[in-house]
Scaffold this motif. Sequence first.
Motif, PDB file in Angstrom:
ATOM      1  N   GLY A 233       0.817  -1.215   0.000  1.00  0.00           N
ATOM      2  CA  GLY A 233       0.000   0.000   0.000  1.00  0.00           C
ATOM      3  C   GLY A 233       0.845   1.257   0.000  1.00  0.00           C
ATOM      4  O   GLY A 233       2.061   1.216  -0.209  1.00  0.00           O
ATOM      5  N   ALA A 234       0.219   2.378   0.246  1.00  0.00           N
ATOM      6  CA  ALA A 234       0.889   3.682   0.238  1.00  0.00           C
ATOM      7  C   ALA A 234       2.002   3.728   1.278  1.00  0.00           C
ATOM      8  O   ALA A 234       2.081   2.896   2.187  1.00  0.00           O
ATOM      9  N   SER A 235       2.876   4.713   1.134  1.00  0.00           N
ATOM     10  CA  SER A 235       4.016   4.832   2.047  1.00  0.00           C
ATOM     11  C   SER A 235       3.545   5.177   3.453  1.00  0.00           C
ATOM     12  O   SER A 235       2.549   5.872   3.648  1.00  0.00           O
ATOM     13  N   TRP A 236       4.296   4.706   4.422  1.00  0.00           N
ATOM     14  CA  TRP A 236       4.036   4.980   5.839  1.00  0.00           C
ATOM     15  C   TRP A 236       4.682   6.304   6.250  1.00  0.00           C
ATOM     16  O   TRP A 236       4.028   7.213   6.727  1.00  0.00           O
ATOM     17  N   LYS A 237       5.985   6.433   5.950  1.00  0.00           N
ATOM     18  CA  LYS A 237       6.719   7.633   6.350  1.00  0.00           C
ATOM     19  C   LYS A 237       7.538   8.243   5.210  1.00  0.00           C
ATOM     20  O   LYS A 237       7.723   9.459   5.181  1.00  0.00           O
ATOM     21  N   GLU A 238       8.070   7.421   4.300  1.00  0.00           N
ATOM     22  CA  GLU A 238       9.038   7.939   3.333  1.00  0.00           C
ATOM     23  C   GLU A 238       8.594   7.728   1.891  1.00  0.00           C
ATOM     24  O   GLU A 238       7.982   6.689   1.572  1.00  0.00           O
ATOM     25  N   PHE A 240       7.429  10.654   2.131  1.00  0.00           N
ATOM     26  CA  PHE A 240       6.474  11.392   2.951  1.00  0.00           C
ATOM     27  C   PHE A 240       5.228  10.512   3.083  1.00  0.00           C
ATOM     28  O   PHE A 240       4.992   9.622   2.264  1.00  0.00           O
ATOM     29  N   PRO A 241       4.437  10.696   4.127  1.00  0.00           N
ATOM     30  CA  PRO A 241       3.298   9.812   4.370  1.00  0.00           C
ATOM     31  C   PRO A 241       2.265   9.843   3.246  1.00  0.00           C
ATOM     32  O   PRO A 241       1.952  10.897   2.693  1.00  0.00           O
ATOM     33  N   GLY A 242       1.753   8.661   2.925  1.00  0.00           N
ATOM     34  CA  GLY A 242       0.625   8.555   2.005  1.00  0.00           C
ATOM     35  C   GLY A 242       0.950   8.566   0.540  1.00  0.00           C
ATOM     36  O   GLY A 242       0.037   8.674  -0.286  1.00  0.00           O
ATOM     37  N   TRP A 243       2.245   8.431   0.161  1.00  0.00           N
ATOM     38  CA  TRP A 243       2.558   8.450  -1.266  1.00  0.00           C
ATOM     39  C   TRP A 243       1.972   7.218  -1.954  1.00  0.00           C
ATOM     40  O   TRP A 243       2.184   6.077  -1.553  1.00  0.00           O
ATOM     41  N   ILE A 244       1.207   7.431  -2.998  1.00  0.00           N
ATOM     42  CA  ILE A 244       0.638   6.371  -3.833  1.00  0.00           C
ATOM     43  C   ILE A 244       0.402   6.983  -5.206  1.00  0.00           C
ATOM     44  O   ILE A 244       0.070   8.169  -5.309  1.00  0.00           O
ATOM     45  N   ASP A 245       0.583   6.205  -6.262  1.00  0.00           N
ATOM     46  CA  ASP A 245       0.421   6.802  -7.598  1.00  0.00           C
ATOM     47  C   ASP A 245      -0.357   5.912  -8.555  1.00  0.00           C
ATOM     48  O   ASP A 245      -0.238   6.062  -9.773  1.00  0.00           O
ATOM     49  N   ASN A 246      -1.161   4.973  -8.019  1.00  0.00           N
ATOM     50  CA  ASN A 246      -1.878   4.070  -8.908  1.00  0.00           C
ATOM     51  C   ASN A 246      -3.194   3.618  -8.292  1.00  0.00           C
ATOM     52  O   ASN A 246      -3.447   3.826  -7.108  1.00  0.00           O
ATOM     53  N   PHE A 247      -4.018   2.979  -9.128  1.00  0.00           N
ATOM     54  CA  PHE A 247      -5.329   2.479  -8.696  1.00  0.00           C
ATOM     55  C   PHE A 247      -5.280   1.004  -8.318  1.00  0.00           C
ATOM     56  O   PHE A 247      -6.319   0.407  -8.028  1.00  0.00           O
ATOM     57  N   ASN A 248      -4.113   0.392  -8.331  1.00  0.00           N
ATOM     58  CA  ASN A 248      -4.003  -1.045  -8.107  1.00  0.00           C
ATOM     59  C   ASN A 248      -4.378  -1.422  -6.675  1.00  0.00           C
ATOM     60  O   ASN A 248      -4.230  -0.629  -5.740  1.00  0.00           O
ATOM     61  N   PRO A 277       3.073  -1.163   4.093  1.00  0.00           N
ATOM     62  CA  PRO A 277       3.473   0.070   3.394  1.00  0.00           C
ATOM     63  C   PRO A 277       4.637  -0.173   2.454  1.00  0.00           C
ATOM     64  O   PRO A 277       5.536  -0.977   2.746  1.00  0.00           O
ATOM     65  N   VAL A 278       4.647   0.536   1.342  1.00  0.00           N
ATOM     66  CA  VAL A 278       5.681   0.328   0.332  1.00  0.00           C
ATOM     67  C   VAL A 278       7.070   0.645   0.870  1.00  0.00           C
ATOM     68  O   VAL A 278       8.051  -0.016   0.499  1.00  0.00           O
ATOM     69  N   ASP A 279       7.197   1.642   1.770  1.00  0.00           N
ATOM     70  CA  ASP A 279       8.523   1.965   2.286  1.00  0.00           C
ATOM     71  C   ASP A 279       9.050   0.888   3.231  1.00  0.00           C
ATOM     72  O   ASP A 279      10.262   0.707   3.357  1.00  0.00           O
TER      73      ASP A 279
END
Length: 515
Positions: A233-238, A240-248, A277-279
């Motif tokens: 899922g989206a980034s936790w901390k790095e 920056f929080p919440g980074w996501i760039d897709n609908f997957n 999280p991805v990070d």
Amino acid sequence: MVSIPEYYEGKNVLLTGATGFLGKVLLEKLLRSCPKVNSVYVLVRQKAGQTPQERMEEILSSKLFDRLRDENPDFREKIVAINSELTQPKLALSEEDKEVIVDSTNIIFHCAATVRFNENLRDAVQLNVIATQQLILLAQQMKNLEVFMHVSTAYAYCNRKHIDEVVYPPPVDPKKLIDSLEWMDDDLVNDITPKLIGDRPNTYIYTKALAEYVVQQEGAKLNVAIVRPSIVGASWKEPFPGWIDNFNGPSGLFIAAGKGILRTMRASNNALADLVPVDVVVNTSLAAAWYSGVNRPRNIMVYNCTTGSTNPFHWGEVEYHVISTFKRNPLEQAFRRPNVNLTSNHLLYHYWIAVSHKAPAFLYDIYLRMTGRSPRMMKTITRLHKAMVFLEYFTSNSWGWNTDNVTMLMNQLNPEDKKTFNIDVRQLHWAEYIENYCMGTKKYVLNEEMSGLPAARKHLNKLRNIRYGFNTILVILIWRIFIARSQMARNIWYFVVSLCYKFLSYFRASSTMRY
């Protein structure tokens, strides 16, 4: 033991999948946290008339790399984009590029894969199995290779309820399958696919299990590590929080819920939502490569990068926090107020699909036609239902993963590396993470400005008033059609209303006596 940044100092890294979600986050983290890495060779294919260099430049110009640009403006000098096609023999590398890679590479991160659950078997095998095989053959020629890091999936063996950090026997011999696919036509491949994948839900999971076996068998002489993330899922901390760039994966469902389009889905409230999280995945990969490079373990190292065993979180909780977030911070131009009903009952699920998905979409398309616009909601609902079918296997079941190797890896990190390459998901606060995740879809996927929140909230209040008005009209119609024409129905109605009145009077009296 040397620290992680010290280990990567002066090293040349080969990265596949740099244009994908996980690969680009790994690239950013490596260059930012290990600034003395020498070079990063990224294998990129030409696409839509863009050269590999142009594709990489577009990625490096995105918001994901803002922090890196501030801290290390010259980072682009370390990135070498190499034209390659993973589905072609010998990865379609030129002799010149191959010579550079073979002579220089110290560490390989193999992140490239097709993540489409509905990929046909031939293409899934080509991208996930044969490409891995080709990369291992290339790795065996490398003169200074220290580590081969392969990114798999925690669901590769989802036909088991408990999954250890080992490579299990494959569902079929990969070589025999590859040979068979060469002479089969597409119709035959499609016919036998359900029988081949058996108790695995899709071709992605199936071929990732085959790829692990290929890595273990054909990379036996290499220093190999495998990282298995669950639902990324989206980034936790790095950075920056919440980074996501897709609908997957869950991102598309979160957005559909926030827009008020998704109203029901088949899921168990108590099933573990093994989001990671991805990070955390990136940090685990970088740390695992460091550990294998420094310690040279005798056996292949496998890391189950999951959260369910150490910090459990359930789909019912996911639904609650997603809806709460989007009610406080709504998406622009929502179709309805956010509200999702999770059910594992087959009949109830199809009832809600008909009532809360198809009927409103049909009526809205009629409205669009009447106003001279093109109908689109039924098409949107159809696409949403297809995505839900692929995901319901994961939202309705739970697995247990052994994470002893991840715990060992975490304990091997020095205090500074534990902060810089945080893999301790026990620290993850789910309510905060889901809120950042939802806001990430708003800001980075839908590109909605936070300044538009007041208007979005006003629109949501308008939708609420429309709903109240519709329900009032519906009650009046039911009264006029059914209740007002029957003496028995009227008596029942008056009895229910009087009970409600008495209950409210008693509640008011009790409250007055207390104060």
